[in-house]
Write a protein that holds these residues in place. Structure first.
Motif, short mmCIF file in Angstrom:
data_model
loop_
_atom_site.label_atom_id
_atom_site.label_comp_id
_atom_site.label_asym_id
_atom_site.label_seq_id
_atom_site.Cartn_x
_atom_site.Cartn_y
_atom_site.Cartn_z
N GLY A 8 -19.83 -42.02 13.01
CA GLY A 8 -18.66 -41.74 12.18
C GLY A 8 -19.02 -41.14 10.85
O GLY A 8 -18.42 -40.14 10.42
N PHE A 9 -20.01 -41.71 10.16
CA PHE A 9 -20.41 -41.16 8.86
C PHE A 9 -21.05 -39.79 9.03
O PHE A 9 -20.90 -38.92 8.17
CB PHE A 9 -21.31 -42.13 8.10
N ASN A 10 -21.72 -39.55 10.12
CA ASN A 10 -22.29 -38.23 10.38
C ASN A 10 -21.16 -37.20 10.55
O ASN A 10 -21.24 -36.09 10.00
CB ASN A 10 -23.19 -38.24 11.61
N THR A 11 -20.12 -37.56 11.27
CA THR A 11 -18.97 -36.68 11.47
C THR A 11 -18.26 -36.39 10.14
O THR A 11 -17.91 -35.24 9.85
CB THR A 11 -17.97 -37.30 12.47
N ILE A 12 -18.08 -37.43 9.35
CA ILE A 12 -17.43 -37.27 8.05
C ILE A 12 -18.26 -36.41 7.11
O ILE A 12 -17.74 -35.60 6.34
CB ILE A 12 -17.15 -38.65 7.41
N GLN A 13 -19.59 -36.55 7.18
CA GLN A 13 -20.48 -35.83 6.27
C GLN A 13 -20.60 -34.35 6.61
O GLN A 13 -20.86 -33.54 5.73
CB GLN A 13 -21.87 -36.48 6.28
N ALA A 14 -20.40 -33.96 7.85
CA ALA A 14 -20.61 -32.57 8.27
C ALA A 14 -19.84 -31.56 7.42
O ALA A 14 -20.44 -30.58 6.94
CB ALA A 14 -20.27 -32.41 9.75
N PRO A 15 -18.53 -31.71 7.19
CA PRO A 15 -17.85 -30.74 6.34
C PRO A 15 -18.32 -30.78 4.89
O PRO A 15 -18.31 -29.76 4.19
CB PRO A 15 -16.36 -31.09 6.46
N GLU A 16 -18.74 -31.96 4.42
CA GLU A 16 -19.29 -32.06 3.07
C GLU A 16 -20.58 -31.25 2.95
O GLU A 16 -20.85 -30.64 1.92
CB GLU A 16 -19.55 -33.52 2.69
N ASN A 17 -21.40 -31.28 4.00
CA ASN A 17 -22.63 -30.49 4.00
C ASN A 17 -22.32 -29.01 3.85
O ASN A 17 -23.02 -28.29 3.12
CB ASN A 17 -23.42 -30.73 5.28
N LEU A 18 -21.30 -28.53 4.52
CA LEU A 18 -20.90 -27.13 4.41
C LEU A 18 -20.46 -26.81 3.00
O LEU A 18 -20.78 -25.75 2.46
CB LEU A 18 -19.78 -26.80 5.41
N LYS A 19 -19.71 -27.72 2.40
CA LYS A 19 -19.18 -27.51 1.05
C LYS A 19 -20.29 -27.56 0.00
O LYS A 19 -20.30 -26.76 -0.93
CB LYS A 19 -18.12 -28.56 0.76
N THR A 20 -21.21 -28.50 0.15
CA THR A 20 -22.24 -28.72 -0.88
C THR A 20 -23.54 -27.98 -0.61
O THR A 20 -24.37 -27.84 -1.51
CB THR A 20 -22.57 -30.22 -1.00
N GLY A 21 -23.74 -27.54 0.62
CA GLY A 21 -25.01 -26.91 0.98
C GLY A 21 -26.10 -27.91 1.30
O GLY A 21 -27.24 -27.53 1.53
N ASN A 22 -25.76 -29.19 1.31
CA ASN A 22 -26.74 -30.22 1.66
C ASN A 22 -26.85 -30.32 3.18
O ASN A 22 -25.99 -29.82 3.90
CB ASN A 22 -26.32 -31.58 1.09
N ASN A 23 -27.90 -30.97 3.64
CA ASN A 23 -28.06 -31.18 5.07
C ASN A 23 -28.31 -32.66 5.33
O ASN A 23 -29.40 -33.06 5.70
CB ASN A 23 -29.21 -30.33 5.62
N ILE A 24 -27.28 -33.46 5.11
CA ILE A 24 -27.40 -34.90 5.31
C ILE A 24 -26.93 -35.22 6.72
O ILE A 24 -25.82 -34.89 7.11
CB ILE A 24 -26.56 -35.67 4.28
#
Length: 130
Positions: A8-24
């Motif tokens: 669940g946290f991986n799914t939630i983090q995916a769009p944040e990675n796109l926005k921030t450029g991070n790869n969490i």
């Protein structure tokens, strides 16, 4: 962290990675290293990936050999504490505690100098351990 929370946290983090450029990426350890993998085997691999671990196993800080393994392999630790030493958090409490601290967890994971260890609870703030 249980598998469904990691997913669940991986799914939630995916769009944040796109926005921030991070790869969490949030992974469930047994999915990566197999069920029953020994700490001595998977901790060095986590270190090579420059990764962090979120766990409720607060006894890590009492097991000197295991703590040294984390330090030696430059692993970041986030220790989620329950209401008492013997009682962990229920699933929804884990979700709430991790969600409340998620931004700080991500910031520390990206910018923090490993090895490090932080503890957090459902009600308290993130605290760095010595």
């Amino acid at each position: 962290m249980p598998k469904h929370l990691a997913d669940g946290f991986n799914t939630i983090q995916a769009p944040e990675n796109l926005k921030t450029g991070n790869n969490i990426e949030v992974k469930y350890l047994p999915d990566v290293y197999g069920y029953g993998a020994k700490d001595i085997d998977w901790i060095p691999k986590v270190g090579k990936q420059k990764a962090c671990v979120i766990t409720q196993d607060i006894n890590i800080t009492r097991r000197k050999d295991e703590l040294e393994l984390y330090k030696k392999n430059n692993v970041g630790l986030f220790l989620l504490r329950g209401p008492s030493k013997k009682k962990g958090l229920a699933i929804m409490e884990m979700v709430e505690a991790i969600a409340k601290n998620w931004k700080e967890i991500c910031d520390i994971a990206i910018k923090g100098n490993k090895p490090f260890a932080y503890t957090f609870t459902l009600r308290g703030k993130m605290k760095k351990l010595p």
